[in-house]
Design an enzyme around this catalytic site. Structure first.
Site, PDB file in Angstrom:
ATOM      1  N   LYS A   1      11.761  -8.714  17.967  1.00 56.33           N
ATOM      2  CA  LYS A   1      10.551  -7.528  18.003  1.00 56.33           C
ATOM      3  C   LYS A   1       9.032  -8.083  17.633  1.00 56.33           C
ATOM      4  CE  LYS A   1      10.356  -4.852  14.264  1.00 56.33           C
ATOM      5  NZ  LYS A   1       9.762  -4.816  13.895  1.00 56.33           N
TER       6      LYS A   1
ATOM      7  N   ARG B   1       3.064   0.277  11.930  1.00 54.81           N
ATOM      8  CA  ARG B   1       2.758  -0.484  10.932  1.00 54.81           C
ATOM      9  C   ARG B   1       1.845  -1.872  12.183  1.00 54.81           C
ATOM     10  NH1 ARG B   1       0.672  -0.186   6.710  1.00 54.81           N
ATOM     11  NH2 ARG B   1       0.834  -1.908   6.405  1.00 54.81           N
TER      12      ARG B   1
ATOM     13  N   CYS C   1       4.006   3.596   4.037  1.00 54.13           N
ATOM     14  CA  CYS C   1       5.886   4.056   5.211  1.00 54.13           C
ATOM     15  C   CYS C   1       6.860   3.602   4.004  1.00 54.13           C
ATOM     16  CB  CYS C   1       6.080   2.718   5.910  1.00 54.13           C
ATOM     17  SG  CYS C   1       5.954   1.371   5.652  1.00 54.13           S
TER      18      CYS C   1
ATOM     19  N   ARG D   1       2.037  -0.634   1.783  1.00 57.93           N
ATOM     20  CA  ARG D   1       1.928  -1.622   3.313  1.00 57.93           C
ATOM     21  C   ARG D   1       0.244  -1.939   3.832  1.00 57.93           C
ATOM     22  NH1 ARG D   1       5.910  -1.920   7.102  1.00 57.93           N
ATOM     23  NH2 ARG D   1       6.153  -4.541   8.029  1.00 57.93           N
ATOM     24  N   PRO D   2      -0.672  -2.779   2.475  1.00 56.79           N
ATOM     25  CA  PRO D   2      -2.523  -2.436   2.701  1.00 56.79           C
ATOM     26  C   PRO D   2      -2.300  -3.476   3.551  1.00 56.79           C
ATOM     27  CG  PRO D   2      -1.586  -3.236   0.627  1.00 56.79           C
ATOM     28  CD  PRO D   2      -0.544  -3.320   1.214  1.00 56.79           C
ATOM     29  N   ILE D   3      -3.608  -3.806   4.562  1.00 56.02           N
ATOM     30  CA  ILE D   3      -4.274  -4.623   4.848  1.00 56.02           C
ATOM     31  C   ILE D   3      -5.273  -5.558   4.283  1.00 56.02           C
ATOM     32  CG2 ILE D   3      -3.229  -4.375   6.546  1.00 56.02           C
ATOM     33  CD1 ILE D   3      -5.779  -3.038   7.881  1.00 56.02           C
ATOM     34  N   ASP D   4      -5.713  -5.616   3.053  1.00 57.01           N
ATOM     35  CA  ASP D   4      -6.715  -6.024   2.931  1.00 57.01           C
ATOM     36  C   ASP D   4      -6.966  -7.831   2.444  1.00 57.01           C
ATOM     37  OD1 ASP D   4      -3.987  -6.357   1.213  1.00 57.01           O
ATOM     38  OD2 ASP D   4      -5.100  -7.119  -0.434  1.00 57.01           O
TER      39      ASP D   4
ATOM     40  N   ASP E   1      13.639  -8.636   5.915  1.00 56.58           N
ATOM     41  CA  ASP E   1      14.838  -7.482   7.001  1.00 56.58           C
ATOM     42  C   ASP E   1      16.304  -7.656   6.971  1.00 56.58           C
ATOM     43  OD1 ASP E   1      11.776  -6.536   7.730  1.00 56.58           O
ATOM     44  OD2 ASP E   1      11.670  -7.733   9.064  1.00 56.58           O
TER      45      ASP E   1
ATOM     46  N   VAL F   1       9.990  -9.103  -1.881  1.00 58.16           N
ATOM     47  CA  VAL F   1       8.598  -9.389  -0.466  1.00 58.16           C
ATOM     48  C   VAL F   1       8.169  -7.646  -0.475  1.00 58.16           C
ATOM     49  CG1 VAL F   1       8.080  -9.223   1.769  1.00 58.16           C
ATOM     50  CG2 VAL F   1       9.373 -10.773   0.641  1.00 58.16           C
TER      51      VAL F   1
ATOM     52  N   ARG G   1      13.956   1.618  17.317  1.00 56.03           N
ATOM     53  CA  ARG G   1      12.515   0.351  17.493  1.00 56.03           C
ATOM     54  C   ARG G   1      12.739  -0.315  17.442  1.00 56.03           C
ATOM     55  NH1 ARG G   1      10.126   0.811  11.338  1.00 56.03           N
ATOM     56  NH2 ARG G   1       9.035  -0.559  12.833  1.00 56.03           N
TER      57      ARG G   1
HETATM   58  C1  UD1 Z   1       5.810  -8.664   8.686  1.00 53.54           C
HETATM   59  C2  UD1 Z   1       7.972  -7.545   9.773  1.00 53.54           C
HETATM   60  C3  UD1 Z   1       7.988  -7.103   9.002  1.00 53.54           C
HETATM   61  C4  UD1 Z   1       8.580  -8.075   7.262  1.00 53.54           C
HETATM   62  C5  UD1 Z   1       7.766  -8.344   7.248  1.00 53.54           C
HETATM   63  C6  UD1 Z   1       8.062  -9.427   5.974  1.00 53.54           C
HETATM   64  C7  UD1 Z   1       6.238  -8.006  11.765  1.00 53.54           C
HETATM   65  C8  UD1 Z   1       6.226  -6.610  12.741  1.00 53.54           C
HETATM   66  N1  UD1 Z   1       6.958  -6.595  10.544  1.00 53.54           N
HETATM   67  O1  UD1 Z   1       5.400  -7.189   8.232  1.00 53.54           O
HETATM   68  O2  UD1 Z   1       9.148  -6.847   9.775  1.00 53.54           O
HETATM   69  O3  UD1 Z   1       9.747  -6.982   7.014  1.00 53.54           O
HETATM   70  O4  UD1 Z   1       6.509  -9.266   7.857  1.00 53.54           O
HETATM   71  O5  UD1 Z   1       8.395 -10.460   6.293  1.00 53.54           O
HETATM   72  O6  UD1 Z   1       6.264  -8.866  11.919  1.00 53.54           O
HETATM   73  N2  UD1 Z   1       0.657  -7.799   1.498  1.00 53.54           N
HETATM   74  C9  UD1 Z   1      -0.527  -6.645   1.050  1.00 53.54           C
HETATM   75  N3  UD1 Z   1      -1.745  -7.404   1.797  1.00 53.54           N
HETATM   76  C10 UD1 Z   1      -1.573  -7.373   3.285  1.00 53.54           C
HETATM   77  C11 UD1 Z   1      -1.230  -7.821   3.889  1.00 53.54           C
HETATM   78  C12 UD1 Z   1       0.853  -8.052   2.971  1.00 53.54           C
HETATM   79  O7  UD1 Z   1       0.113  -6.925  -0.234  1.00 53.54           O
HETATM   80  O8  UD1 Z   1      -2.728  -7.764   3.841  1.00 53.54           O
HETATM   81  C13 UD1 Z   1       2.149  -7.295   0.872  1.00 53.54           C
HETATM   82  C14 UD1 Z   1       3.179  -6.169   1.822  1.00 53.54           C
HETATM   83  O9  UD1 Z   1       2.527  -4.774   1.078  1.00 53.54           O
HETATM   84  C15 UD1 Z   1       4.162  -6.243   1.704  1.00 53.54           C
HETATM   85  C16 UD1 Z   1       3.744  -8.318   1.499  1.00 53.54           C
HETATM   86  O10 UD1 Z   1       2.622  -8.665   1.207  1.00 53.54           O
HETATM   87  O11 UD1 Z   1       4.597  -6.437  -0.169  1.00 53.54           O
HETATM   88  C17 UD1 Z   1       4.647  -8.556   2.612  1.00 53.54           C
HETATM   89  O12 UD1 Z   1       4.290  -8.300   3.273  1.00 53.54           O
HETATM   90  P1  UD1 Z   1       3.928  -9.067   4.997  1.00 53.54           P
HETATM   91  O13 UD1 Z   1       3.883 -10.122   5.022  1.00 53.54           O
HETATM   92  O14 UD1 Z   1       2.449  -8.425   5.455  1.00 53.54           O
HETATM   93  O15 UD1 Z   1       4.370  -7.856   6.034  1.00 53.54           O
HETATM   94  P2  UD1 Z   1       4.355  -7.267   8.032  1.00 53.54           P
HETATM   95  O16 UD1 Z   1       3.334  -7.743   8.081  1.00 53.54           O
HETATM   96  O17 UD1 Z   1       3.695  -5.848   7.586  1.00 53.54           O
END
Ligand code: UD1
Length: 417
Positions: A19, A90, A114, A119-122, A304, A326, A396
């Site tokens: 996925k 997301r 969630c 889970r910010p995208i900053d 995961d 994480v 999902r």
């Molecule tokens: C992806 C996976 C998810 C997995 C995660 C970690 C997909 C669709 N989902 O999620 O199943 O659990 O990787 O292996 O591939 N963070 C920030 N700012 C950001 C981005 C992330 O603070 O801009 C933080 C998040 O809040 C979290 C950590 O970084 O605490 C990891 O997030 P990230 O690696 O980005 O996970 P996803 O890509 O959302």
């Protein structure tokens, strides 16, 4: 799902396409214009269907035949992602980088939090800004645009976020010049994305030290790539076999992708053998030894698989701990497992799991995708009947989980609500 537990699983199960690899490689279609992207081994999951719906809304023509999906991309794409789809999943934020690079603008409702934590995208937005995008957030919607092309440059991620790595790699693919991103995520899904970018004509070089070098191109071409096996699904079936003391061969996986999990299973005394593309689990007369686990970015232990590992360790002889580094708050499943007789207490980022001899069936609720998987495997091992509600989360990420488990001899039934 109604599960009558206590039956050791027996037989062979094949791993689905991943996925978390399929979602970003599908977004690669948004880098094309008047070309086609063909993907093989795409799993049939709710999240994949949501991504297909999103790509269709943006103008892509999508045709699915079994596990092959063809994305036929027109000369122009729309750039507004609808809130209803972004709220559903997301990973919809993966359209940000490729759409901005291809169309020069994009608007995306902020995905929000969630149940596994904020889970910010900053980090995604910071990288895009550094590449020349102007970004404005109004009423919860990110509006990004760029005059001309994004500019390739050196970027550094403050944390190796999987999503940010993927978005920025796709953005860099159509940027002016070369982009080097340091401290990237090195999950196997990133290799699959790099291969897909290469197949549409983007020169991408992953560096061993956690960096990637991407040469921006003017126009992506048609290409075809295969989605890698789902390491998290594979681990779920492995742990289901261990928990039920079964004899199961999990096939079509890449064993090196699950090294962290296999290392912990070996430490716990589980009996298994690793083959080229399969893992075979054997029954054992002894209870598992307790182990200490800490989740980390790849190649560390995957977050995961954390809930499923907690379920498994709830039957170990002694006290195990799992530290979640994480995501915060990824322990909602613990109170559900405790309803089944597990003894798990949470102290900040650590789950303390006191092994019990038996679990008992109970009515429980899947609070998120992997929590649902943990409850199902606990139900398979428990005495009596377990009913897992809110299966919507499980669909999902797990293709035909009821059928796959039945083929391994489990007594599971779906109840329509
Ligand atoms: C992806 C996976 C998810 C997995 C995660 C970690 C997909 C669709 N989902 O999620 O199943 O659990 O990787 O292996 O591939 N963070 C920030 N700012 C950001 C981005 C992330 O603070 O801009 C933080 C998040 O809040 C979290 C950590 O970084 O605490 C990891 O997030 P990230 O690696 O980005 O996970 P996803 O890509 O959302």
């Amino acid at each position: 799902m109604k599960i009558t537990g206590g039956i050791p699983l027996k037989g062979t199960v094949k791993t689905q396409g991943a996925k978390n690899a399929a979602l970003p490689v599908m977004a690669v279609a948004l880098l094309l214009r008047g070309q086609k992207l063909t993907l093989d081994n795409v799993p049939d999951l709710y999240d994949i269907n949501t991504m297909i719906e999103l790509l269709e809304t943006l103008g892509v023509n999508v045709k699915r035949e079994n596990s092959q999906v063809v994305f036929d991309v027109p000369g122009e794409l729309r750039w507004e992602a609808p809130e209803s789809l972004v709220r559903k999943m997301r990973a919809s934020s993966l359209v940000l980088g490729p759409l901005l690079a291809n169309m020069g603008k994009v608007s995306l409702p902020l995905p929000g939090g969630c149940s596994i934590g904020s889970r910010p995208i900053d980090l995604h937005l910071k990288g895009l800004k550094q590449m020349g995008a102007e970004i404005d957030i109004q009423n919860g919607v990110v509006h990004a645009h760029v005059n001309g092309k994004l500019r390739g440059r050196r970027l550094y991620l403050d944390f190796p976020s999987v999503g940010a790595t993927e978005n920025l790699m796709m953005a860099a693919s159509l940027a002016e010049g070369e982009t080097i991103i340091e401290n990237i995520a090195r999950e196997p899904e990133i290799d699959n994305l790099a291969a897909t970018l290469r197949c549409v004509g983007v020169p991408v070089e992953l560096e061993g030290t956690g960096g990637v070098r991407i040469q921006g191109i003017d126009r992506a071409k048609s290409g075809r790539e295969r989605v890698i096996p789902d390491r998290i699904e594979a681990c779920t079936y492995i742990l289901a076999a261990v928990m039920t003391n079964g004899h199961v061969r999990v096939e079509d996986l890449v064993p090196t992708h699950i090294d962290a999990m296999l290392a912990k299973l070996e430490e716990s005394g589980a009996k298994f053998t690793v083959r080229k593309s399969a893992v075979e689990i054997f029954p054992s007369k002894r209870r598992l030894h307790p182990v200490t686990v800490k989740t980390m970015p790849y190649p560390g232990f995957p977050t995961d698989s954390q809930p499923q590992m907690a379920a498994t360790l709830s039957l170990a002889r002694g006290v195990s701990t799992i530290e979640e580094s994480v995501f915060q708050a990824r322990f909602l499943y613990a109170q559900e497992l405790n309803r089944m007789g597990a003894d798990i207490t949470i102290s900040r980022d650590v789950a303390i799991i006191r092994g019990v001899e038996k679990l008992q069936g109970a009515g429980v609720r899947a609070t998120d995708l992997r929590a649902g998987a943990a409850l199902i495997i606990a139900g398979l091992a428990a005495e009596g009947e377990t009913r897992v509600d809110d299966m919507i989360h499980v669909w999902r990420g797990y293709e035909a989980i009821d059928q796959k488990l039945r083929a391994l001899g489990a007594n599971v039934e779906l109840i329509k609500q």
